[in-house]
Design a protein around this motif. Structure first.
Motif, PDB file in Angstrom:
ATOM      1  N   SER A 160      -2.555   0.466  -4.432  1.00 47.04           N
ATOM      2  CA  SER A 160      -2.124  -1.069  -4.027  1.00 47.04           C
ATOM      3  C   SER A 160      -1.473  -1.575  -5.137  1.00 47.04           C
ATOM      4  O   SER A 160      -1.671  -1.659  -6.298  1.00 47.04           O
ATOM      5  CB  SER A 160      -3.536  -1.805  -3.799  1.00 47.04           C
ATOM      6  OG  SER A 160      -4.291  -1.303  -3.167  1.00 47.04           O
TER       7      SER A 160
ATOM      8  N   LYS B 209       0.861  -1.221  -0.012  1.00 40.18           N
ATOM      9  CA  LYS B 209      -0.076  -0.023  -0.054  1.00 40.18           C
ATOM     10  C   LYS B 209       0.940   1.259  -0.047  1.00 40.18           C
ATOM     11  O   LYS B 209       1.649   1.476   0.909  1.00 40.18           O
ATOM     12  CB  LYS B 209      -0.773   0.079   1.247  1.00 40.18           C
ATOM     13  CG  LYS B 209      -1.933  -1.099   1.282  1.00 40.18           C
ATOM     14  CD  LYS B 209      -2.966  -1.169   0.300  1.00 40.18           C
ATOM     15  CE  LYS B 209      -3.819  -2.199   0.586  1.00 40.18           C
ATOM     16  NZ  LYS B 209      -5.131  -2.158  -0.483  1.00 40.18           N
ATOM     17  N   THR B 210       0.909   2.207  -0.932  1.00 37.42           N
ATOM     18  CA  THR B 210       1.754   3.458  -0.940  1.00 37.42           C
ATOM     19  C   THR B 210       1.011   4.553  -1.882  1.00 37.42           C
ATOM     20  O   THR B 210      -0.155   4.230  -2.250  1.00 37.42           O
ATOM     21  CB  THR B 210       2.758   2.641  -1.764  1.00 37.42           C
ATOM     22  OG1 THR B 210       3.604   3.821  -1.730  1.00 37.42           O
ATOM     23  CG2 THR B 210       2.795   2.343  -3.190  1.00 37.42           C
TER      24      THR B 210
ATOM     25  N   PRO C 214      -3.382   7.337  -3.978  1.00 35.22           N
ATOM     26  CA  PRO C 214      -3.090   6.238  -3.171  1.00 35.22           C
ATOM     27  C   PRO C 214      -3.222   4.850  -4.122  1.00 35.22           C
ATOM     28  O   PRO C 214      -4.109   5.024  -4.939  1.00 35.22           O
ATOM     29  CB  PRO C 214      -4.456   6.043  -2.258  1.00 35.22           C
ATOM     30  CG  PRO C 214      -5.159   7.124  -2.899  1.00 35.22           C
ATOM     31  CD  PRO C 214      -4.506   8.146  -3.670  1.00 35.22           C
TER      32      PRO C 214
END
Length: 247
Positions: free
Chosen positions: A83, A74-75, A81
């Protein structure tokens, strides 16, 4: 290893041919010479195709192991945002799926990502936009201006010049244009569409897909190692055979 998205898109428009056959042959000889020491110059961020899962995990210590030996991260990517699924075959890094969900403006974000990927990989080898395809299917009109007038887009006059006041636009069907059925399809395609680009280098295949519907919107990026393309294809076929047993 299962990739996140299966693209069912066909009839894409080619813009360039990607790497030359000679470049591919030279790369294949180099890969064979390197053997298990192979580490690509490409991949995802600092991870390189051919790395072991331990090597990749060291680069992304916050990633979580999931089924099939993959890592889930997750970043934030391009200020969105995201995945990220990092995929492996025989403990070699071979593929990445990046998903951006709940995108507020698919076209704007897709255009940004397309520009960034083009700067990195060069011009895309294939491009598709289902909304533009719908517009072309309504191709009984003579000019883009006539289409805009037919659809009642404010700010364009029947002559093709901008109106001083959009509220004064007169939409008049004085020419033979697309049927109402085709126009309806064009309107629907503005609300429900897919935009797709593909890049190809000696080391990587990259796909960017933006999808918009009345109930959801999303953007995906898929990265694959060319060096392991045959192994990836075999893994997908084995996965389909296993799924077939469920039917």
């Amino acid at each position: 290893m299962a990739l996140l998205v299966v693209l069912g898109l066909t009839a894409c428009t080619s813009r360039s041919k990607g790497p030359s056959p000679q470049a591919r042959r030279d790369a294949m000889r180099e890969w064979a010479n390197q053997g298990s020491d192979y580490r690509s110059t490409e991949g995802f961020q600092d991870a390189r195709w051919g790395m072991t899962s331990k090597e990749v995990n060291a680069l992304f210590p916050e990633a979580t192991p999931i089924g099939g030996g993959a890592l889930l991260l997750k970043t934030t990517i391009a200020r969105l945002p995201a995945s990220v699924m990092l995929g492996f075959l025989d403990d070699r890094f071979v593929a990445v799926d990046v998903s951006f969900n709940g995108v507020d403006d698919v076209r704007e974000r897709h255009a940004l990502l397309r520009d960034l990927l083009t700067r990195k990989y060069g011009e895309p080898v294939r491009v598709r936009d289902t909304a533009e395809e719908a517009l072309r299917r309504a191709g009984e009109y003579r000019t883009v201006t006539e289409v805009a007038v037919t659809l009642g887009q404010a700010g364009i006059s029947a002559s093709g010049w901008p109106e001083a006041s959009p509220s004064k636009v007169q939409v008049e069907m004085r020419v033979e244009g697309p049927s109402e059925e085709l126009l309806g399809a064009v309107r629907d395609a503005q609300r429900d569409f897919k935009v797709w680009n593909q890049w190809r280098t000696v080391e990587s295949r990259v796909k960017l897909l933006g999808s918009k519907s009345p109930v959801s919107s999303s953007i995906f990026i898929e990265y694959e190692s060319v060096r392991y393309s045959a192994e990836i294809a075999r893994a997908r076929e084995l996965d389909r055979q296993r799924m077939m047993k469920d039917l």
